[in-house]
Write an enzyme that holds these catalytic residues in place. Structure first.
Site, PDB file in Angstrom:
ATOM      1  N   ASN A 146       0.070   0.937   5.929  1.00 44.97           N
ATOM      2  CA  ASN A 146      -0.207   0.181   5.154  1.00 44.97           C
ATOM      3  C   ASN A 146       1.426  -0.639   5.832  1.00 44.97           C
ATOM      4  O   ASN A 146       2.201  -0.629   7.041  1.00 44.97           O
ATOM      5  CB  ASN A 146       0.987   1.012   4.336  1.00 44.97           C
ATOM      6  CG  ASN A 146       2.402   0.295   3.569  1.00 44.97           C
ATOM      7  OD1 ASN A 146       2.218  -1.316   3.431  1.00 44.97           O
ATOM      8  ND2 ASN A 146       3.487   0.701   3.145  1.00 44.97           N
ATOM      9  N   GLY A 147       0.901  -2.162   5.833  1.00 48.82           N
ATOM     10  CA  GLY A 147       1.448  -3.471   6.902  1.00 48.82           C
ATOM     11  C   GLY A 147       0.279  -4.057   7.231  1.00 48.82           C
ATOM     12  O   GLY A 147      -1.075  -4.253   6.273  1.00 48.82           O
ATOM     13  N   ARG A 206       2.748   1.111  -5.967  1.00 41.41           N
ATOM     14  CA  ARG A 206       2.855   0.803  -4.807  1.00 41.41           C
ATOM     15  C   ARG A 206       1.730  -1.263  -4.455  1.00 41.41           C
ATOM     16  O   ARG A 206       1.540  -1.336  -2.906  1.00 41.41           O
ATOM     17  CB  ARG A 206       2.652   1.534  -3.410  1.00 41.41           C
ATOM     18  CG  ARG A 206       3.714   1.822  -3.648  1.00 41.41           C
ATOM     19  CD  ARG A 206       4.301   3.128  -2.639  1.00 41.41           C
ATOM     20  NE  ARG A 206       4.629   2.262  -1.279  1.00 41.41           N
ATOM     21  CZ  ARG A 206       5.779   2.195  -1.199  1.00 41.41           C
ATOM     22  NH1 ARG A 206       7.354   2.964  -1.921  1.00 41.41           N
ATOM     23  NH2 ARG A 206       6.233   1.448   0.366  1.00 41.41           N
ATOM     24  N   GLU A 246      14.302 -15.804 -14.855  1.00 39.02           N
ATOM     25  CA  GLU A 246      14.051 -14.622 -14.731  1.00 39.02           C
ATOM     26  C   GLU A 246      13.107 -14.497 -15.983  1.00 39.02           C
ATOM     27  O   GLU A 246      11.572 -13.266 -15.548  1.00 39.02           O
ATOM     28  CB  GLU A 246      15.494 -13.589 -14.547  1.00 39.02           C
ATOM     29  CG  GLU A 246      14.896 -12.188 -15.414  1.00 39.02           C
ATOM     30  CD  GLU A 246      14.481 -11.550 -13.700  1.00 39.02           C
ATOM     31  OE1 GLU A 246      13.887 -12.135 -13.137  1.00 39.02           O
ATOM     32  OE2 GLU A 246      13.173 -10.841 -14.515  1.00 39.02           O
ATOM     33  N   LYS A 258       9.356 -12.579 -15.725  1.00 37.69           N
ATOM     34  CA  LYS A 258       8.552 -11.702 -16.435  1.00 37.69           C
ATOM     35  C   LYS A 258       7.250 -11.926 -17.170  1.00 37.69           C
ATOM     36  O   LYS A 258       7.148 -11.398 -17.382  1.00 37.69           O
ATOM     37  CB  LYS A 258       9.906 -11.126 -16.441  1.00 37.69           C
ATOM     38  CG  LYS A 258      10.063  -9.556 -17.339  1.00 37.69           C
ATOM     39  CD  LYS A 258      10.898  -8.860 -16.481  1.00 37.69           C
ATOM     40  CE  LYS A 258      10.585  -9.344 -14.619  1.00 37.69           C
ATOM     41  NZ  LYS A 258      11.421  -8.647 -13.666  1.00 37.69           N
ATOM     42  N   GLU A 316       4.329 -12.627 -14.964  1.00 36.72           N
ATOM     43  CA  GLU A 316       4.049 -11.500 -13.974  1.00 36.72           C
ATOM     44  C   GLU A 316       3.399 -10.926 -14.907  1.00 36.72           C
ATOM     45  O   GLU A 316       1.761  -9.956 -14.616  1.00 36.72           O
ATOM     46  CB  GLU A 316       4.941 -11.449 -13.574  1.00 36.72           C
ATOM     47  CG  GLU A 316       5.944 -10.362 -13.857  1.00 36.72           C
ATOM     48  CD  GLU A 316       6.795  -9.623 -12.839  1.00 36.72           C
ATOM     49  OE1 GLU A 316       8.345  -9.419 -13.197  1.00 36.72           O
ATOM     50  OE2 GLU A 316       6.374  -8.802 -11.631  1.00 36.72           O
ATOM     51  N   HIS A 355      14.017 -35.359 -17.828  1.00 35.26           N
ATOM     52  CA  HIS A 355      14.418 -35.671 -16.634  1.00 35.26           C
ATOM     53  C   HIS A 355      12.322 -36.002 -15.669  1.00 35.26           C
ATOM     54  O   HIS A 355      12.125 -36.053 -14.464  1.00 35.26           O
ATOM     55  CB  HIS A 355      14.743 -34.986 -15.310  1.00 35.26           C
ATOM     56  CG  HIS A 355      16.052 -35.587 -15.851  1.00 35.26           C
ATOM     57  ND1 HIS A 355      16.690 -37.358 -15.739  1.00 35.26           N
ATOM     58  CD2 HIS A 355      17.185 -34.783 -16.430  1.00 35.26           C
ATOM     59  CE1 HIS A 355      18.501 -36.726 -16.348  1.00 35.26           C
ATOM     60  NE2 HIS A 355      18.831 -35.873 -17.029  1.00 35.26           N
ATOM     61  N   LYS A 400       4.441  -2.661  -6.295  1.00 35.20           N
ATOM     62  CA  LYS A 400       6.406  -2.957  -6.919  1.00 35.20           C
ATOM     63  C   LYS A 400       7.019  -3.517  -5.883  1.00 35.20           C
ATOM     64  O   LYS A 400       7.813  -4.516  -5.302  1.00 35.20           O
ATOM     65  CB  LYS A 400       5.908  -1.220  -7.116  1.00 35.20           C
ATOM     66  CG  LYS A 400       8.143  -1.231  -7.105  1.00 35.20           C
ATOM     67  CD  LYS A 400       8.430  -1.612  -8.720  1.00 35.20           C
ATOM     68  CE  LYS A 400       9.726  -1.094  -8.832  1.00 35.20           C
ATOM     69  NZ  LYS A 400      10.320  -2.057 -10.229  1.00 35.20           N
ATOM     70  N   TRP A 413      -3.217  -2.404  -1.353  1.00 33.91           N
ATOM     71  CA  TRP A 413      -2.815  -3.842  -1.847  1.00 33.91           C
ATOM     72  C   TRP A 413      -3.527  -4.713  -1.031  1.00 33.91           C
ATOM     73  O   TRP A 413      -2.997  -4.541  -0.164  1.00 33.91           O
ATOM     74  CB  TRP A 413      -1.743  -3.923  -2.216  1.00 33.91           C
ATOM     75  CG  TRP A 413      -1.089  -5.049  -3.276  1.00 33.91           C
ATOM     76  CD1 TRP A 413      -0.881  -5.871  -4.432  1.00 33.91           C
ATOM     77  CD2 TRP A 413      -0.485  -6.766  -2.241  1.00 33.91           C
ATOM     78  NE1 TRP A 413      -0.533  -6.622  -4.744  1.00 33.91           N
ATOM     79  CE2 TRP A 413      -0.467  -7.619  -3.051  1.00 33.91           C
ATOM     80  CE3 TRP A 413      -0.839  -7.221  -0.744  1.00 33.91           C
ATOM     81  CZ2 TRP A 413       0.168  -8.909  -3.137  1.00 33.91           C
ATOM     82  CZ3 TRP A 413      -0.442  -7.728  -0.760  1.00 33.91           C
ATOM     83  CH2 TRP A 413      -0.404  -8.945  -1.822  1.00 33.91           C
ATOM     84  N   CYS A 417       1.301  -1.274   0.400  1.00 30.97           N
ATOM     85  CA  CYS A 417      -0.285   0.453   0.088  1.00 30.97           C
ATOM     86  C   CYS A 417       0.714   1.153   0.101  1.00 30.97           C
ATOM     87  O   CYS A 417       2.460   1.115   0.812  1.00 30.97           O
ATOM     88  CB  CYS A 417      -0.731   0.040   1.050  1.00 30.97           C
ATOM     89  SG  CYS A 417      -1.490  -1.124   1.471  1.00 30.97           S
TER      90      CYS A 417
HETATM   91  C1  F6R Z   1       8.957  -8.925 -10.470  1.00 32.42           C
HETATM   92  C2  F6R Z   1       9.887  -8.478  -9.498  1.00 32.42           C
HETATM   93  C3  F6R Z   1      10.384  -8.323  -8.335  1.00 32.42           C
HETATM   94  C4  F6R Z   1      10.809  -8.563  -6.811  1.00 32.42           C
HETATM   95  C5  F6R Z   1      10.556  -8.610  -5.477  1.00 32.42           C
HETATM   96  C6  F6R Z   1      12.170  -8.277  -5.201  1.00 32.42           C
HETATM   97  O1  F6R Z   1       9.790  -8.249 -11.588  1.00 32.42           O
HETATM   98  O2  F6R Z   1      10.554  -6.667  -9.522  1.00 32.42           O
HETATM   99  O3  F6R Z   1      10.062  -9.989  -8.213  1.00 32.42           O
HETATM  100  O4  F6R Z   1      12.136  -8.182  -7.601  1.00 32.42           O
HETATM  101  O5  F6R Z   1       9.672  -8.844  -4.920  1.00 32.42           O
HETATM  102  O6  F6R Z   1      11.776  -6.950  -5.068  1.00 32.42           O
HETATM  103  P1  F6R Z   1      12.621  -5.839  -4.096  1.00 32.42           P
HETATM  104  O7  F6R Z   1      14.362  -6.180  -5.447  1.00 32.42           O
HETATM  105  O8  F6R Z   1      12.367  -4.765  -3.894  1.00 32.42           O
HETATM  106  O9  F6R Z   1      13.946  -6.776  -2.953  1.00 32.42           O
END
Ligand code: F6R
Length: 604
Positions: A100-101, A27, A480, A484, A487, A503, A599, A74, A2
């Protein structure tokens, strides 16, 4: 998660709250709300499910006032609905709160203190504001009531509280969730991050855990929960308003992908001395030299960046590297070596799972290094050392430039330690030159956007699932790349070690399943991956190859300009970022704000 914003003073609160919420929307974006005071006991509470644009469409032009708080949510407790959206109010609606939390003991609080209260929604937050209201009813001053509540509440929180009867004050407190004060002339602000306040001010004040701040238009008093006053300096942030805009780009993600060559060059200049040699703080180099094992702890994309850095860290520092998922290690710490060093990788520096590991490491007296994009972030403040990514704000939920900057920053660290140790591979590794070549390789890939878009549109238009495969560092890039793709496009995708498919997982390959193969410049691994491509092709897979140009064949799909093998993950990931971007565009989805995500993940 949030986002919170609040303002008190001589400004138009609605305007500040709304533009702050727009900046904070990355966020969390399932619902939002604001409370604006129009004088004592006169306030407007407006909430909406959905995006900030939905909230804006509900605002009348007449919502005016100079104190207010806002929130973008969120969901954790209770679904996205207007009754669960913040701000929340106390039983009599006198107090208004954003949070937030996660309040861990909210059910106990409800039972013990608030059994006679009626709640409008299901959130933990509502319990907090009712608790303050209850204590005021029982005769405490607002400040004493807030303090008493803070002594009872357990968990993570950033709170901003307004008393509608005396709206010239905002009460603020935090524990484990990020919150920052913005200092103005005739007004003061509170916000989850600096980006949302930068239009108004560049002067900020940190708040630490378990601190309480009382904000009025021209005063800021910080204290602990027992009322002991604390001194706190302000600081000026280097953020530029243009850093946080989209410019002419349709999405932040594309802008951030395009910024990667610049980030590589910024890193070179940030970590070279006057003689053009790589340089890292001596204390950090010593911390690595003193370690018998490096443990990298991170989540999501940052965790993948750790894998992509393992090989060169080991080869250049002569120290074994182990990876851990933060959410696992926070509560299940394995047996460690005698002299461990923990490296926390975190774009935001606020990830609650990683912070939990850091708290444990600090309790255990383990030296720590945080590699982060955000100076002054919690993980930076609480670690022994910090290295910055210099990537500029990353706003798209899907991380791109932070990932490549994380690998480059760790390469800088590995090179500095290797040089200090007299490691022969480090001596041969001209990192300044190699990072410049990486920047050029990225530029070459970026100039092939049309080709990549076309390939994606043929391959991924209707598929529900896909595989990325690779070996060695390409396997880590596959992890990775698949994160990407899934998500943001919601295509179910697995990143697989190419040789491991046979396997078991190869049973999922059937006619038309897209398999995207990554082949960087290693002849032996390449020939094995080519063999695995044959195996999946024979079973009907639609294969797309992403290959280092030095070993590419006529019929390969996407070529990547060769870089040093230590840095191949940076060059190889770029086409996969664009693949995720175009697959998402083709499906008509919001590239920057995928469903269910946020984020900065500030809850465990
Ligand atoms: C995916 C992404 C997340 C972050 C993860 C950790 O694109 O951005 O998987 O990498 O939430 O976030 P940070 O790097 O901010 O600790």
């Amino acid at each position: 998660m949030c986002g919170i914003v609040g303002v008190v003073g001589n400004k138009n609160a609605t305007d500040i709250l709304m533009q702050g919420l727009e900046k904070l929307e990355y966020r969390g974006y399932d619902s939002a709300g604001i409370y604006v005071s129009e004088g004592a006991s006169k306030g407007r509470l407006i909430k909406s499910v959905g995006r900030i644009a939905d909230l804006r469409s509900k605002l009348g032009i007449d919502v005016a006032g100079s104190t207010g708080i806002g929130h973008t949510r969120w969901a954790t407790h209770g679904p996205a609905s207007e009754s669960n959206a913040h701000p929340h109010t106390s039983e009599t609606a006198r107090f208004v709160l954003v949070h937030n939390g996660v309040i861990e003991n909210y059910l106990q609080i409800k039972e013990e203190y608030l059994s006679a209260h009626t709640f409008r929604g299901q959130t933990d937050t509502e319990i907090a504001v009712h608790l303050v209201g209850q204590f005021v009813e029982e005769g405490l001053s607002v400040l004493e009531a807030f303090k008493k509540a803070l002594h009872i509440i357990e968990g993570s929180y950033a709170f901003a509280l307004v008393d509608s009867e005396n709206p010239d004050t905002i009460y603020v407190a935090k524990n484990k969730s990020p919150l920052l004060i913005g200092v103005g002339d005739g007004y003061n602000m509170v916000c989850s991050d600096a980006m949302a306040m930068i239009r108004e001010t560049s002067e900020f004040m940190e708040i630490h855990d378990k601190e309480l701040v009382v904000l009025t238009k021209d005063s800021i008093s910080v204290s602990d929960y027992d009322g002991n006053a604390l001194e706190r300096e302000t600081y000026t942030a280097e953020l530029d308003l243009s850093d946080i805009g989209k410019g002419t780009y349709p999405y932040y993600m594309l802008k951030e992908i395009d910024e990667q060559p610049t980030v590589m060059r910024k890193l070179i200049s940030a970590y070279t001395d006057e003689a053009g040699q790589i340089t890292v703080d001596d204390a950090i180099v010593k911390a690595v030299q003193n370690a018998d094992r490096i443990y990298i702890l991170a989540a999501g994309t940052s965790y993948h960046a750790g894998f992509a850095s393992k090989d060169f860290l080991e080869k250049l520092t002569d120290t074994p590297v182990e990876l851990g998922i933060s959410s696992e290690w926070g509560y299940n710490m394995p047996l460690l070596s005698k002299n461990p060093l923990f490296i926390m990788i975190s774009q935001s520096g606020e990830t609650a799972d990683s912070r939990q590991v850091l708290v444990k490491a600090n309790e255990m007296g383990i030296p720590t290094l945080t590699v982060t994009n955000v100076p002054g972030s919690t993980l930076s403040r609480e670690a022994t050392h910090t290295m910055l990514l210099h990537a500029g704000p990353e706003i798209a939920v899907a991380s791109t430039k932070a990932y490549t900057a994380q690998i480059a920053t760790l390469a800088i660290l590995a090179k500095a330690v290797g040089d200090a140790n007299g490691n022969s591979k480090a001596a041969e590794f001209d990192l300044v030159r190699e990072l410049s070549l990486v920047a050029q390789s990225i530029e070459a890939t970026l100039s092939e956007k049309d080709l990549i878009k076309e390939k994606v549109e043929q391959l991924l238009e209707t598929t529900r699932n896909a595989f990325y495969i690779g070996r060695g560092n390409d396997y880590y890039v596959a992890m990775e790349a698949s994160l990407k793709l899934k998500e943001i496009s919601y295509i179910q995708c697995e990143g697989f070690a190419a040789g491991e498919l046979k396997h078991g997982t190869i049973s999922l390959i059937e006619e038309g399943v897209p398999v995207l193969a990554l082949i960087s410049n290693n002849e032996v691994l390449a020939s094995h991956t080519r063999g695995n491509i044959q195996e999946v092709s024979a079973r009907g897979a639609n294969v797309l190859t992403i290959v280092d140009e030095a070993i590419a064949r006529e019929d390969d799909d996407i070529r990547v300009r060769t870089v040093h093998p230590f840095l191949s993950s940076i060059a190889m990931v770029i086409p996969t970022q664009l693949i995720a971007y175009y697959a998402t565009l083709q499906r008509g989805l919001d590239v920057d704000k995928p469903r269910n995500l946020a984020k900065s993940v500030t809850v465990e």
